[in-house]
Design an enzyme around this catalytic site. Structure first.
Site, PDB file in Angstrom:
ATOM      1  N   GLN A 290      84.581  -8.652 -61.537  1.00 39.14           N
ATOM      2  CA  GLN A 290      86.049  -8.746 -61.776  1.00 39.14           C
ATOM      3  C   GLN A 290      86.854  -9.668 -62.682  1.00 39.14           C
ATOM      4  O   GLN A 290      85.976 -10.882 -62.692  1.00 39.14           O
ATOM      5  CB  GLN A 290      86.647  -8.874 -60.359  1.00 39.14           C
ATOM      6  CG  GLN A 290      86.539  -7.753 -59.520  1.00 39.14           C
ATOM      7  CD  GLN A 290      85.348  -7.756 -58.616  1.00 39.14           C
ATOM      8  OE1 GLN A 290      84.544  -8.731 -58.716  1.00 39.14           O
ATOM      9  NE2 GLN A 290      85.113  -6.681 -57.764  1.00 39.14           N
TER      10      GLN A 290
ATOM     11  N   CYS B  35      96.229 -15.168 -76.681  1.00 35.32           N
ATOM     12  CA  CYS B  35      96.684 -13.920 -75.806  1.00 35.32           C
ATOM     13  C   CYS B  35      97.063 -14.803 -74.481  1.00 35.32           C
ATOM     14  O   CYS B  35      96.184 -15.785 -73.694  1.00 35.32           O
ATOM     15  CB  CYS B  35      95.223 -13.116 -75.303  1.00 35.32           C
ATOM     16  SG  CYS B  35      95.558 -11.843 -74.336  1.00 35.32           S
TER      17      CYS B  35
ATOM     18  N   TYR C 222      78.014   1.074 -55.397  1.00 32.86           N
ATOM     19  CA  TYR C 222      78.426   0.568 -56.488  1.00 32.86           C
ATOM     20  C   TYR C 222      78.744  -0.912 -56.511  1.00 32.86           C
ATOM     21  O   TYR C 222      79.771  -1.533 -56.704  1.00 32.86           O
ATOM     22  CB  TYR C 222      79.976   1.178 -56.830  1.00 32.86           C
ATOM     23  CG  TYR C 222      79.858   2.615 -56.699  1.00 32.86           C
ATOM     24  CD1 TYR C 222      79.583   3.561 -57.957  1.00 32.86           C
ATOM     25  CD2 TYR C 222      80.419   3.194 -55.460  1.00 32.86           C
ATOM     26  CE1 TYR C 222      79.662   4.853 -57.693  1.00 32.86           C
ATOM     27  CE2 TYR C 222      80.356   4.427 -55.368  1.00 32.86           C
ATOM     28  CZ  TYR C 222      80.020   5.395 -56.547  1.00 32.86           C
ATOM     29  OH  TYR C 222      79.989   6.713 -56.543  1.00 32.86           O
TER      30      TYR C 222
ATOM     31  N   CYS D 216     104.986 -13.125 -76.349  1.00 31.58           N
ATOM     32  CA  CYS D 216     103.574 -12.857 -76.921  1.00 31.58           C
ATOM     33  C   CYS D 216     104.056 -12.130 -78.423  1.00 31.58           C
ATOM     34  O   CYS D 216     104.955 -10.994 -78.349  1.00 31.58           O
ATOM     35  CB  CYS D 216     102.696 -11.730 -76.251  1.00 31.58           C
ATOM     36  SG  CYS D 216     101.486 -11.261 -77.134  1.00 31.58           S
TER      37      CYS D 216
ATOM     38  N   CYS E 293      90.245   0.768 -58.184  1.00 28.98           N
ATOM     39  CA  CYS E 293      91.056   0.462 -59.324  1.00 28.98           C
ATOM     40  C   CYS E 293      92.077   1.623 -60.038  1.00 28.98           C
ATOM     41  O   CYS E 293      92.538   1.442 -60.802  1.00 28.98           O
ATOM     42  CB  CYS E 293      90.185  -0.062 -60.429  1.00 28.98           C
ATOM     43  SG  CYS E 293      88.874   1.156 -60.830  1.00 28.98           S
TER      44      CYS E 293
END
Length: 488
Positions: free
Chosen positions: A301, A174, A338, A84, A437
């Site tokens: 996600q 990207c 959630y 990259c 997470c």
């Protein structure tokens, strides 16, 4: 600068000093962790496990210091070429220079460390399984959020924020983004410049376009584009319609363009109002056996493939628990807290008598209800509200019914509100599944829950902890674990 009164040990390095260090591991931000000969911890930005580096101390506190890598004295055997061009400037993928198997090992160590250090879990290494990674850890992101700014030459640019700043690094490619998102972003950048739509300036509050968000379905290949503006007035009528036409001409997969309006002086990306500019404002995704309709700004996600792994982990823990207790399926009540667009709860709906999803965002609740209908799932209902406010009545109803109570939580990075922990401890579930997470907040929350539940006479045993690599080449790691209430 060193904080007043925060005296470091006599042998600690000074700010501005250069010193050679061996990097032993990683911290949750992706910085290397090293120790001086006096066992003083130094976090080295750019350091990778196995490196010997020369580092310049940029900040010293009483218990640790921060440094930046000045020179690689001896590279780690796990260092690889970074594919990259802007990786060092962007900072979004700090582990891209670390071989993928070594990334997985480092993430597992982060989970083990959080459980031991924060959760107080003895023998955590025996609980934590190897990380479930990806066969091809590239081009996995189904959503990209690009800030819009001017580059050094004054030309309109989109890209990503430089690490620990709000300076935009132009990036029209990207390696972790789905190729359709990259093409959508490039086409949008060109159209914005051609149409004279000025980027928003955070420092002055002037300008129009704040962000461009691209979203793609792995299942269908269809894409959505969201243009986040600082206000409703546009420089000319129909200018966003023309933007949609130009982007569609270059990216045939585009099925809809949405304007999101965010007039607030804030670093929060999205505002509360969406307006459909062209086409439709949703795409359909598939995760396992589920069809999920995802609207332009809905939470989901970002890694569809690994979302399926997460859903499967939760489903397997519910199934195994039911089997262990000898229950005939479906049975019991599952609270999906959630819940977002409902994916986790809906994926396990055939194992339980009822799924009750709770979510703060009203639009997400509407999405979850639509997804239940889309999949023909009659035993799911969804409630809009703060989890800490809705949970007490739902937990009380479950307790009154006498049905087994199972709870799954997938909280934001900050973890569970203390009121959620207290309510769950007062109405102890039979099964508590935590999707995380942030290993640190998971360890904290589960320790607090078990302590509060023990005060109510409820004891739990740990299930295995399964880390999942949702974000290859970054420092983040997701994990799934569960607690089972011990009989008697």
């Amino acid at each position: 600068m060193t904080q007043p009164g925060a005296a470091a040990p006599a042998g600690a390095p000074r700010e501005g000093q250069r010193t050679q260090l061996d990097v032993e591991g990683l911290d949750p931000n992706g910085d290397g962790v090293a120790r001086t000969a006096d066992n003083f911890v130094v976090f080295v930005e750019g350091g990778l496990p196995g490196d010997r580096v020369e580092a310049e101390i940029t900040h010293r506190a009483r218990r640790f210091a921060r440094a930046r890598l000045s020179r690689l004295v001896r590279p780690s055997p796990h260092r690889v070429a970074v594919p990259c061009a802007v990786a060092e400037e962007c900072g979004g993928c700090p582990l891209m220079g670390l071989a993928y198997p070594a990334q997985l090992d480092a993430r597992r160590k982060l989970v083990v460390d959080a459980l031991e250090r924060i959760g107080g879990v003895r023998e955590a290494a025996g609980l934590v399984r190897p990380v479930r990674g990806m066969a091809r850890p590239w081009e996995y992101r189904n959503k990209a959020q690009y800030p819009v700014a001017r580059d050094a030459s004054g030309r309109l640019a989109i890209g990503f924020y430089r690490r620990r700043s709000h300076e935009v690094v132009p990036a029209l490619d990207c390696r972790v983004q789905h190729p359709t998102n990259v093409r959508l972003a490039a086409a949008a950048r060109d159209a914005l410049e051609e149409l004279g739509l000025a980027p928003y300036d955070e420092s002055t509050g002037r300008g129009l376009v704040r962000h461009v968000t691209a979203r793609v379905s792995r299942a269908t290949g269809e894409g959505l584009l969201v243009v986040v503006t600082a206000g409703e007035p546009l420089p000319a009528p129909g200018v966003l319609d023309e933007l949609a036409r130009r982007v569609k001409a270059r990216v045939p997969e585009l099925v809809g363009v949405v304007q999101n309006i965010n007039p607030r002086r804030t670093n929060v990306i999205l505002g509360r109002e969406n307006r459909l500019v062209w086409g439709r404002d949703w795409i359909e995704e598939r995760v396992g056996h589920l069809r999920l309709r995802l609207y332009a700004t809905a939470f989901f996600q970002v890694n569809t493939e690994q979302a399926g792994v997460l859903y499967g982990e939760v489903r397997e823990r519910i199934r195994a628990y039911q089997e262990e207790r000898g229950r005939t399926l479906p049975s019991g009540r599952l609270l999906d807290l959630y819940c977002g667009v409902g994916g986790i709860g809906l994926s396990a709906a055939d194992l339980v008598g009822e799924v009750v999803g709770v979510e703060e965002v009203k639009d997400a609740v509407a999405d979850a209800q639509a997804n239940a209908s889309l999949n023909g799932i009659p035993n799911a209902r969804f409630v809009a509200g703060l989890v800490e406010e809705v949970l007490p009545q739902e937990a009380a109803a479950a307790a009154a019914s006498g049905e087994p109570l199972m709870v799954v939580v997938d909280p934001p990075r900050k973890g569970l509100d203390v009121r959620v922990v207290e309510t769950l401890a007062k109405t102890p579930p039979d099964l508590f599944v935590y999707v995380s997470c942030s290993p640190a907040t998971m360890a904290r929350d589960l320790r607090q829950f078990m302590e509060k539940a023990a005060a109510q006479g409820a004891r739990y045993r740990w299930g295995p902890v399964q880390p999942v690599d949702m974000f290859p080449h970054t420092a983040h790691v997701e994990a799934v674990t569960h607690l089972i209430r011990v009989k008697g």
